[in-house]
Write an enzyme that holds these catalytic residues in place. Structure first.
Site, mmCIF file in Angstrom:
data_model
loop_
_atom_site.group_PDB
_atom_site.id
_atom_site.type_symbol
_atom_site.label_atom_id
_atom_site.label_comp_id
_atom_site.label_asym_id
_atom_site.label_seq_id
_atom_site.Cartn_x
_atom_site.Cartn_y
_atom_site.Cartn_z
ATOM 1 N N CYS A 151 54.109 33.714 44.006
ATOM 2 C CA CYS A 151 55.674 34.043 44.850
ATOM 3 C C CYS A 151 55.624 32.551 45.692
ATOM 4 C CB CYS A 151 55.470 35.112 45.700
ATOM 5 S SG CYS A 151 55.247 36.664 44.760
ATOM 6 N N ARG A 202 55.985 26.835 41.435
ATOM 7 C CA ARG A 202 54.876 27.819 41.523
ATOM 8 C C ARG A 202 54.856 28.989 40.438
ATOM 9 N NH1 ARG A 202 52.661 27.901 46.736
ATOM 10 N NH2 ARG A 202 51.875 30.313 46.539
ATOM 11 N N TRP A 220 56.668 36.422 41.751
ATOM 12 C CA TRP A 220 55.983 36.795 40.392
ATOM 13 C C TRP A 220 55.790 38.055 40.461
ATOM 14 C CZ3 TRP A 220 51.015 37.445 38.827
ATOM 15 C CH2 TRP A 220 50.521 36.838 37.512
ATOM 16 N N ASN A 267 54.072 37.413 50.215
ATOM 17 C CA ASN A 267 53.323 36.930 49.002
ATOM 18 C C ASN A 267 51.948 37.812 49.242
ATOM 19 O OD1 ASN A 267 55.357 35.180 48.480
ATOM 20 N ND2 ASN A 267 54.069 33.409 48.996
ATOM 21 N N GLY A 268 51.321 38.248 48.003
ATOM 22 C CA GLY A 268 50.271 38.753 48.017
ATOM 23 C C GLY A 268 50.374 40.302 47.767
ATOM 24 N N GLU A 285 39.631 22.703 27.235
ATOM 25 C CA GLU A 285 40.622 22.318 28.302
ATOM 26 C C GLU A 285 41.723 21.970 27.261
ATOM 27 O OE1 GLU A 285 41.378 22.517 31.166
ATOM 28 O OE2 GLU A 285 43.248 21.312 31.410
ATOM 29 N N LYS A 327 45.585 24.158 27.399
ATOM 30 C CA LYS A 327 46.739 23.419 27.726
ATOM 31 C C LYS A 327 47.680 23.811 26.619
ATOM 32 C CE LYS A 327 46.525 21.960 30.994
ATOM 33 N NZ LYS A 327 45.430 22.319 31.672
ATOM 34 N N GLU A 337 48.946 27.431 27.054
ATOM 35 C CA GLU A 337 49.830 27.643 28.217
ATOM 36 C C GLU A 337 51.090 26.871 28.509
ATOM 37 O OE1 GLU A 337 47.109 24.832 31.104
ATOM 38 O OE2 GLU A 337 47.994 26.724 32.165
ATOM 39 N N HIS A 387 29.154 30.918 12.721
ATOM 40 C CA HIS A 387 28.730 32.288 13.158
ATOM 41 C C HIS A 387 29.844 33.377 13.131
ATOM 42 C CE1 HIS A 387 24.671 30.648 13.603
ATOM 43 N NE2 HIS A 387 25.255 29.603 14.118
ATOM 44 N N LYS A 408 51.536 28.741 39.504
ATOM 45 C CA LYS A 408 50.565 27.521 40.192
ATOM 46 C C LYS A 408 49.470 27.912 40.865
ATOM 47 C CE LYS A 408 49.816 23.259 39.958
ATOM 48 N NZ LYS A 408 49.192 22.891 38.989
#
Ligand code: F6R
Length: 611
Positions: free
Chosen positions: A2, A27, A74, A100-101, A484, A488, A491, A507, A606
């Site tokens: 948010c 964000r 969000w 926010n939170g 990494e 990418k 996402e 395996h 973000k």
């Protein structure tokens, strides 16, 4: 996550709020809203979806007023919807709140307020805050006291922006475990969850600390702690330019930030490894021989991409200092009852410096007397302020949700810390340092060379865009870059992708390899070439297409793979900085072709300020 923006002054608030929210879009959010004091009453507009929906509503129903709060949400409690969007207003329209939170005890408070006759219309935790302030206010406390009382009751994490119908000259901001700043203007002031929201209007800010409340008027700002004591804050002057938070001609922030990497790496190296020096400049960080000798264990803790940078750090520190290091993701570390004492060094890595799990890991470590060194990008962030020492990576604002330039700078930071430690304890000689320094200095131009040939990744993206399953494989540091690269792709391209240690394939995961599979093999660790090559042969034999990312003098790769992305030769330690670039570019171009929302991928935020 948010975003919050608030304004008080003599200009029209709605345009300023909308502009601020636009700058916070990166964000990640799923709905937005604003509330404005029009001189007589509070008016609000909210809308599910992107800001353009809210802008449409605002065009049909213009709001006016010089005091207001805005929010991009969000979703956590309740699906994205108009009703669940912030601001939340008390039923009598006296109080409006953006938050926010997460308010952890909201159910209990909601029950109490419902019993008192309060009607809740949303599924959010935030609505409780609006009603609770209203309850105290209508019980006889003034606006300020009503907010103080409310903060005593609520538990959890919050950055709050609050306005009241009866106080057209006051904006209240409060924070606990979620970032919030006050921006200082001339005859006008702002609040925001993040600097870019207001950077085009002011460079002067106060960073609020946890449990502080700011009473913001057009011409004054007063900050208090929970004991009602006034506290002093130094004004922080933001150094970076607004241009750094704009696309500057690029189509997406992500590709702009990928292209910024040579400069960021160069600046960091020149700053920390001055050309005519023979040591690493640790900027006063306490990591001398005695400090290192005192340490009995090192943890590196972070989330997501920052964790991958931490993994590179773990590998390199162990290899060149022979000190064992445990790397863990923060969300696991915090609940593991880790062994911590004053002989522990915890290195936390975070771009935003606000990631809730990483921050909590830091706090647990500090509570147990461990020393905390933070590798951070965002100056003045919570992690930076609470750590004992900070190694700033100075990558500038990273706007794209997918982290790229911060990763490279974090890797450099970890490598420099490793080299510094090795020198301090006598495991790296002056000659070795000189050689590695030369290597470091060659990296920016090598990264530039890879970027200049990005047509290769573009072509390969076209060729393989239809792949349904992508497997990244590698060994040692190449395995970390595989992780990494795979992250990418997941996402931003929403492609199913996994990363495996190449030796682990047989395996289990090799069962998934079939004709349509794409395998991307990262091969920069020369001593492991042959081993990875045999794993490549195994997947080729099962029909997979293989792209190799490898050093340009790798003679072994030949016809073994379908495509090769060559990168300049580099030492084992610095190769991750080069290998990650094709992985970033490939993900970017695949996402581009698939038409995803590259800078704000679905469901992502973000700065992850909730658990
Ligand atoms: C991936 C990404 C995330 C972050 C993670 C930690 O591209 O951006 O995985 O790396 O959320 O964030 P910070 O570094 O801000 O602690």
């Amino acid at each position: 996550m948010c975003g919050i923006v608030g304004y008080i002054g003599s200009q029209q608030a709605p345009a300023i709020l909308m502009d601020g929210l636009k700058r916070l879009e990166y964000r990640g959010y799923d709905s937005a809203g604003i509330a404005v004091h029009d001189g007589a009453k509070l008016c609000s507009l909210k809308s599910k979806g992107k800001l353009v929906n809210l802008a449409g509503k605002l065009e049909n129903t213009p709001l006016t007023g010089c005091l207001g709060i805005g929010h991009t949400r969000w979703a956590t409690h309740g699906a994205p919807s108009d009703i669940n969007s912030h601001p939340h207003l008390s039923s009598d329209n006296l109080i409006a709140v953006v938050h926010n939170g997460i308010i952890e005890n909201y159910m209990e408070i909601k029950k109490e307020l419902t019993a008192k006759g309060y009607k809740f219309i949303s599924e959010t935790d935030t609505e409780t805050v609006a009603h609770l302030i209203d309850y105290y206010y209508t019980s006889g406390f003034d606006f300020r006291e009503a907010v103080f009382k409310t903060l005593e009751r609520i538990e959890g994490a919050y950055a709050l922006g609050i306005i009241c119908k009866d106080y057209p000259d006051m904006l209240i901001a409060a924070r606990k475990n979620a970032p919030l700043i006050v921006g200082l203007g001339e005859g006008e002031n702002y609040i925001a969850s993040d600097i870019p929201a207001i950077l085009n209007r002011t460079r002067k800010v106060y960073f609020l600390n946890d449990n502080e409340i700011a009473f913001v008027k057009a011409d004054s700002v007063e900050i208090y702690n929970r004991n009602h004591e006034k506290v002093h804050h130094d004004v922080y002057e933001v150094k970076w330019d607004i241009k750094a938070a704009e696309k500057d001609g690029y189509e997406h922030f992500m590709i702009k930030e990928i292209n910024e990497q040579p400069k960021i790496i160069r600046d960091l190296i020149e700053h920390r490894m001055p050309e005519n020096g023979n040591r690493i400049d640790m900027d006063g960080i306490k990591l001398k021989k005695d400090d290192i000798d005192y340490i009995s264990r090192i943890y590196i803790v972070a989330c997501g991409t920052a964790y991958h940078a931490g993994l590179v750090g773990k590998n390199i520190i162990e290899k060149i200092t022979r000190i064992p290091v445990i790397a863990d993701v923060a969300s696991e570390f915090r609940y593991k009852d880790p062994i911590l004492d004053e002989k522990t060094l915890l290195i936390v890595v975070s771009q935003s410096g606000e990631t809730a799990d990483t921050l909590e890991a830091l706090r647990i470590a500090k509570k147990n007397k461990a020393r905390v060194l933070a590798v951070v990008n965002a100056v003045g962030s919570s992690i930076a302020r609470e750590a004992d020492d900070v190694f700033y990576i100075h990558a500038g604002p990273e706007i794209s949700v997918a982290s790229t330039k911060a990763f490279s700078a974090q890797v450099i930071a970890m490598e420099l810390i490793a080299c510094h430690m090795a020198m301090e304890i006598g495991r790296m000689s002056a000659e070795e340092f000189k050689a590695i320094k030369e290597e470091f200095y060659s990296i920016p131009s090598k990264v530039s060379a890879i970027l200049q040939k990005s047509i290769t990744e573009k072509e390969l993206a076209k060729k393989y865009v239809q792949s349904k399953n992508v497997f990244f494989i590698g060994r040692g540091l190449d395995y970390i870059i595989s992780k990494e690269g795979s992250l990418k792709l997941k996402e931003i391209a929403y492609l199913h992708s996994e990363a495996y240690a190449a030796g682990e394939l047989k395996h289990g995961p090799i069962a998934m390899i079939e004709e349509s599979s794409l395998v991307i093999a990262v091969m920069t660790q020369e001593r492991l070439y042959e081993k990875t090559l045999s794993n490549i042969k195994e997947v080729k034999a099962r029909g997979a297409k293989v792209i190799a990312i490898t050093l340009n003098d790798n003679k072994l790769i030949g016809d073994e793979v379908d495509d090769v992305i060559y990168i300049p030769h580099s030492s084992w330690m610095l190769a991750p900085l080069l290998a990650v670039i094709p992985a970033q570019l490939f993900a970017y171009y695949v996402a581009y072709l698939l038409g995803t929302d590259i800078d704000q991928p679905r469901n992502l935020a973000k700065s992850v300020t909730v658990e």
